[in-house]
Design a protein around this motif. Structure first.
Motif, short mmCIF file in Angstrom:
data_model
loop_
_atom_site.label_atom_id
_atom_site.label_comp_id
_atom_site.label_asym_id
_atom_site.label_seq_id
_atom_site.Cartn_x
_atom_site.Cartn_y
_atom_site.Cartn_z
N VAL A 33 -9.25 5.02 -2.25
CA VAL A 33 -9.44 6.25 -1.48
C VAL A 33 -10.94 6.49 -1.26
O VAL A 33 -11.38 6.82 -0.15
CB VAL A 33 -8.80 7.45 -2.22
CG1 VAL A 33 -8.90 8.70 -1.35
CG2 VAL A 33 -7.35 7.16 -2.56
N LEU A 34 -11.73 6.32 -2.30
CA LEU A 34 -13.17 6.47 -2.18
C LEU A 34 -13.76 5.41 -1.25
O LEU A 34 -14.66 5.69 -0.45
CB LEU A 34 -13.83 6.40 -3.56
CG LEU A 34 -13.52 7.56 -4.51
CD1 LEU A 34 -13.88 7.20 -5.94
CD2 LEU A 34 -14.26 8.82 -4.08
N CYS A 60 -5.49 4.42 3.94
CA CYS A 60 -6.27 5.67 3.84
C CYS A 60 -7.30 5.75 4.96
O CYS A 60 -7.50 6.81 5.56
CB CYS A 60 -6.97 5.74 2.48
SG CYS A 60 -5.90 6.15 1.09
N LEU A 61 -7.95 4.62 5.25
CA LEU A 61 -8.92 4.59 6.34
C LEU A 61 -8.24 4.79 7.69
O LEU A 61 -8.71 5.55 8.54
CB LEU A 61 -9.68 3.27 6.31
CG LEU A 61 -10.74 3.05 7.40
CD1 LEU A 61 -11.78 4.16 7.41
CD2 LEU A 61 -11.41 1.69 7.22
N LEU A 200 -19.77 2.16 -8.44
CA LEU A 200 -20.70 2.42 -7.34
C LEU A 200 -20.06 1.99 -6.04
O LEU A 200 -19.13 1.18 -6.01
CB LEU A 200 -22.03 1.70 -7.56
CG LEU A 200 -22.01 0.17 -7.65
CD1 LEU A 200 -22.01 -0.51 -6.28
CD2 LEU A 200 -23.22 -0.32 -8.45
N ILE A 201 -20.56 2.56 -4.96
CA ILE A 201 -20.21 2.12 -3.61
C ILE A 201 -21.47 1.57 -2.97
O ILE A 201 -22.52 2.21 -2.96
CB ILE A 201 -19.64 3.27 -2.77
CG1 ILE A 201 -18.34 3.79 -3.39
CG2 ILE A 201 -19.38 2.81 -1.33
CD1 ILE A 201 -17.78 5.02 -2.69
N LEU A 202 -21.36 0.36 -2.45
CA LEU A 202 -22.46 -0.28 -1.72
C LEU A 202 -22.12 -0.30 -0.24
O LEU A 202 -20.99 -0.65 0.14
CB LEU A 202 -22.65 -1.72 -2.21
CG LEU A 202 -23.55 -2.59 -1.33
CD1 LEU A 202 -25.02 -2.28 -1.61
CD2 LEU A 202 -23.27 -4.07 -1.53
N ARG A 203 -23.08 0.09 0.59
CA ARG A 203 -22.98 -0.14 2.03
C ARG A 203 -24.18 -0.95 2.46
O ARG A 203 -25.31 -0.67 2.07
CB ARG A 203 -22.94 1.19 2.80
CG ARG A 203 -21.63 1.87 2.72
CD ARG A 203 -21.26 2.82 3.84
NE ARG A 203 -22.32 3.49 4.55
CZ ARG A 203 -22.14 4.64 5.22
NH1 ARG A 203 -20.94 5.23 5.24
NH2 ARG A 203 -23.12 5.21 5.85
N ASN A 238 -12.58 16.64 -4.36
CA ASN A 238 -11.28 17.13 -3.92
C ASN A 238 -11.10 16.91 -2.42
O ASN A 238 -10.02 16.52 -1.96
CB ASN A 238 -11.14 18.61 -4.25
CG ASN A 238 -9.73 19.12 -4.04
OD1 ASN A 238 -8.83 18.81 -4.79
ND2 ASN A 238 -9.55 19.91 -2.99
N GLU A 239 -12.15 17.13 -1.64
CA GLU A 239 -12.07 16.93 -0.20
C GLU A 239 -11.78 15.47 0.13
O GLU A 239 -11.03 15.18 1.07
CB GLU A 239 -13.38 17.37 0.47
CG GLU A 239 -13.35 17.22 1.98
CD GLU A 239 -14.65 17.64 2.64
OE1 GLU A 239 -14.77 17.43 3.86
OE2 GLU A 239 -15.54 18.15 1.95
N ILE A 240 -12.35 14.56 -0.64
CA ILE A 240 -12.13 13.13 -0.40
C ILE A 240 -10.74 12.71 -0.86
O ILE A 240 -9.96 12.11 -0.11
CB ILE A 240 -13.19 12.30 -1.15
CG1 ILE A 240 -14.62 12.66 -0.69
CG2 ILE A 240 -12.92 10.81 -0.97
CD1 ILE A 240 -14.89 12.46 0.76
N LEU A 241 -10.42 13.02 -2.11
CA LEU A 241 -9.21 12.47 -2.74
C LEU A 241 -7.94 13.19 -2.34
O LEU A 241 -6.86 12.60 -2.36
CB LEU A 241 -9.37 12.50 -4.26
CG LEU A 241 -10.55 11.67 -4.81
CD1 LEU A 241 -10.75 11.94 -6.29
CD2 LEU A 241 -10.32 10.19 -4.56
N ARG A 242 -8.05 14.47 -1.98
CA ARG A 242 -6.86 15.24 -1.63
C ARG A 242 -6.64 15.35 -0.12
O ARG A 242 -5.50 15.30 0.34
CB ARG A 242 -6.99 16.66 -2.19
CG ARG A 242 -7.16 16.74 -3.70
CD ARG A 242 -5.89 16.47 -4.43
NE ARG A 242 -5.96 16.85 -5.82
CZ ARG A 242 -5.19 16.35 -6.79
NH1 ARG A 242 -4.30 15.42 -6.48
NH2 ARG A 242 -5.30 16.75 -8.03
#
Length: 252
Positions: A33-34, A60-61, A200-203, A238-242
């Motif tokens: 989700v993240l 999800c995307l 971590l998230i890498l872009r 919450n905005e991201i996951l819900r």
């Protein structure tokens, strides 16, 4: 292949998506989700999900950004089949190929605007899962981190973006294997304020030239510890996951 009796019916994004997942085996949680929330894809663009599992990140995307051309590559045939079933169930078009990214299936050897992936990041050691599919999905040594990055880079068009979620201890390897990818940003994910980031998230962008950026941590839970049944997600989490929100603002 998984039978219906082998599966649970799970809600993602507060029920906006319903995904079948194996009762025994690798089960997606917050990581996909993240990951989906951090991908800067726009309608009309193409996205390849390396190691797509049951399709959680791609779907999800696809829910957040309608009009994407989504594709997934999955090594394990039963998960590839499940990803197709989950896509059809949610009315999202997802092309799924079964195969090893080190020997990419011919129909996936094309350029994409985005590549997303959630490589295994649990270190070797300990007792492996008795469920073979879960053990394979969690084995960090199965494919080296550099192979995930180099495979993604080959599949990206010039200017395309890699978005990856992994363990924080993989950062040195990630940065040393970026190759043609630049303009890298790293978003640490901390479980609570003041805690060390374990993920971590890498872009990073193919051909990018902007300087490396280490961003302020994104905090998942508020408070010092979990308190009973009380909702513990921070408002941002919450905005991201819900609700399927966009993490792009965290990257500036």
């Amino acid at each position: 292949m998984f039978s219906d009796a082998d599966l649970s019916d799970d809600k993602f994004l507060c029920g906006k998506l319903r995904l079948w997942q194996p009762l025994k085996g690798y089960r997606a949680a917050t990581d996909p989700v993240l990951l989906a929330a951090a991908c800067p894809a726009e309608a009309g663009q193409s996205v390849l999900d390396l190691g797509c599992g049951a399709g959680a990140a791609s779907l999800c995307l696809g829910w957040r950004v309608p009009g994407l051309r989504l594709a997934g590559l999955e090594l394990q045939a039963d998960y590839a089949d499940l990803a197709r079933r989950n896509a059809a169930r949610n009315g999202i078009v997802l092309e799924v190929a079964e195969g090893d990214m080190r020997d990419m299936p011919r129909d996936m050897r094309r350029d994409f605007d985005h590549v997303i992936c959630n490589p295994p990041y649990y270190p070797p050691g300990g007792t492996p899962s008795p469920v073979a599919s879960r053990a394979l999905a969690m084995r960090v040594e199965a494919v080296a981190m550099g192979e995930w990055v180099s495979t993604a880079a080959r599949r990206l068009r010039p200017g395309g973006w890699l978005t990856m979620i992994t363990g924080a201890d993989a950062l040195p390897d990630l940065l040393s294997t970026l190759g043609t990818l630049g303009s890298a940003s790293v978003l640490p994910l901390a479980s609570r304020e003041g805690r060390a980031a374990r993920r971590l998230i890498l872009r990073a962008r193919k051909g990018g030239r902007a300087p490396f950026r280490l961003l302020a941590p994104f905090v998942i839970h508020h408070g010092a510890s979990h308190e009973g049944d009380r909702e513990s997600y921070t408002p941002a989490a919450n905005e991201i996951l819900r609700t399927g929100g966009d993490l792009s603002a965290q990257f500036g």
